[in-house]
Design an enzyme around this catalytic site. Structure first.
Site, PDB file in Angstrom:
ATOM      1  N   LYS A   1     -18.925 -33.685  -8.406  1.00 23.69           N
ATOM      2  CA  LYS A   1     -18.556 -35.053  -7.936  1.00 23.69           C
ATOM      3  C   LYS A   1     -19.712 -35.923  -7.794  1.00 23.69           C
ATOM      4  CE  LYS A   1     -14.018 -33.605  -6.625  1.00 23.69           C
ATOM      5  NZ  LYS A   1     -13.234 -32.690  -5.482  1.00 23.69           N
TER       6      LYS A   1
ATOM      7  N   SER B   1      -9.737 -35.847   0.571  1.00 27.31           N
ATOM      8  CA  SER B   1      -9.904 -36.319  -0.748  1.00 27.31           C
ATOM      9  C   SER B   1      -8.932 -37.456  -1.149  1.00 27.31           C
ATOM     10  CB  SER B   1      -9.673 -35.263  -1.650  1.00 27.31           C
ATOM     11  OG  SER B   1      -8.709 -34.661  -1.673  1.00 27.31           O
TER      12      SER B   1
ATOM     13  N   HIS C   1     -16.505 -33.994  -1.257  1.00 23.62           N
ATOM     14  CA  HIS C   1     -16.484 -35.540  -1.395  1.00 23.62           C
ATOM     15  C   HIS C   1     -17.589 -35.813  -0.511  1.00 23.62           C
ATOM     16  CE1 HIS C   1     -13.218 -36.343  -4.020  1.00 23.62           C
ATOM     17  NE2 HIS C   1     -12.530 -35.297  -3.606  1.00 23.62           N
TER      18      HIS C   1
END
Ligand SMILES: *Cc1c(COP(=O)(O)O)cnc(C)c1O
Length: 391
Positions: free
Chosen positions: A238, A179, A207
């Site tokens: 996300k 990340s 992610h």
């Protein structure tokens, strides 16, 4: 409390005090912070889905049909039709037998590791894994061996050394996309080790989900090893634009987590509207719109990197929309971030303990929905802000 005030003063003196910034209105490429509109360059809303009309519409409809809250944990009365539908959809997305929702990525990682491992077991954990994985390792009480970031040879040596005293289960755990650095885990090599040492492999793809791979199935799809991952963890907050998280894997894995994962068992389930938006987000991500959004995300990433480089910055080049610009110490980092904010560009500075000492950075992220011109301007300003504060 005097003690608390003193601790806060110490943080402040070390340039490590964190404060909240309130965003007015919805999340978009431009947001309102206080009295100013700024270009947002540090969001994980990579595909711009957080305020997508179809997600908003699905959420509104679910609120009307199913109400605001679930009223209970999954094992009491809070297991609703939309949760079950979303779990089926997530299992199909990762090509696994089953999937299970968690309330957040943090809750998923702590719950999964606590549930599956105990004192006789060993966890091999990448040095740069997310804080929630570190906390999950602690909760599990398993012997945790931290290997140098992405270093497969070092990991292999640790496994050989550990082999002689092996008693229980072994599990390797890694972020798919790291990340803070934006680089990828060496998944194919980890798969090779997993087979050689009879070890489970868990990938946290917070992610990567929606962002990487032909159909957005994440880092393992991108690196062509989707079926080899034993435990897929991903988040819905996300690139998928909503909230929540999931694990996908075998039926026994999911059934055991239902019985043992404390963050799953002892927590009210996600509101049904949250599940409804995730269902729409998954359809978008796996379909033509998702493909188009990933293409513009990729184009924006390349464009932004090139602009940063031609403005004279040294950047870590990754294949993800996370673009760290190393700034060194906290004071310089926060000064650069503050100056950029003054100029209308919001790039958050990242300091310890989120990153190691001396590795402070501006962590810039691009979105599929940024315009080329905006990114060009931002790159020039970032370069100016970083250079003036570093020198
Ligand atoms: C964001 C993140 C999490 C936590 O997910 P939340 O849903 O925000 O709690 C876990 N792991 C990684 C790698 C992350 O980046």
């Amino acid at each position: 409390m005097e003690l608390w005030r003193k601790q806060l003063q110490q943080l402040s003196a070390a340039n490590l005090l964190r404060t909240l910034r309130t965003v007015d209105g919805a999340q978009d490429t431009r947001i309102t912070l206080g009295d100013r509109e700024v270009l947002l360059l540090c969001s994980n809303n990579y595909l711009g889905l957080a305020n997508h009309p179809l997600l908003v519409e699905a959420g509104c409809r679910a609120l009307q049909d199913y109400g605001a809250g679930s009223g209970g944990s999954r094992l009491i009365s809070g297991s609703m039709r939309l949760h079950a539908d979303l779990e089926d959809r997530l299992a199909a997305f990762k090509h696994t037998e089953a999937a299970l929702l968690f309330n957040s990525g943090y809750a998923a990682n702590t719950g999964i590791l606590q549930a599956l491992l105990g004192p006789d077991d060993v966890i091999f954990s990448d040095q740069l894994n997310h804080a929630s994985i570190i906390d999950g390792c602690r909760l599990s009480r398993a012997r945790t061996l931290v290997f140098p970031h992405g270093d497969v040879e070092a990991l292999e040596r640790m496994m050989v050394a550990e082999q002689v005293r092996r008693k229980g289960l072994w599990l390797m755990v890694t972020d798919g996309v790291f990340s803070m650095d934006g680089d990828l885990a060496p998944l194919p090599e980890l798969v090779r080790l997993k087979e050689r040492f009879d070890c489970l492999l868990m990938v946290d793809d917070a992610h990567g989900t929606g962002v990487l791979g032909e159909t957005g199935r994440g880092t393992a799809e991108y690196l062509d090893c989707l079926p080899q991952i034993d435990i897929h963890m991903g988040t819905l907050g996300k690139a998928l634009g909503g909230f929540g998280a999931f694990v996908a894997g075998s039926r026994p894995l999911v059934d055991l987590l239902i019985n043992r994962a404390r963050s799953f068992i002892f927590s009210t389930s996600l509101p049904p509207a949250v599940a409804a938006t995730a269902l729409v987000a998954l359809d978008l991500v796996a379909g033509a719109e998702g493909r188009a959004l990933r293409e513009s995300l990729h184009a924006n990433r390349v464009r932004f990197l090139q602009s940063l480089k031609s403005a004279g910055l040294q950047v870590m080049e990754q294949s993800t929309p996370i673009i760290p610009i190393l700034t060194g110490e906290p004071a310089a980092t926060m000064a650069a971030s503050a100056r950029l904010l003054e100029e209308g560009f919001f790039v958050q500075g990242i300091r310890p303990p989120t990153v190691p000492e001396g590795c402070c950075r501006l962590r810039a992220t691009v979105m599929a929905t940024h315009r080329a011109e905006e990114l060009k301007q931002a790159a020039v300003r970032i370069a100016a802000a970083v250079r003036s504060d570093v020198c």
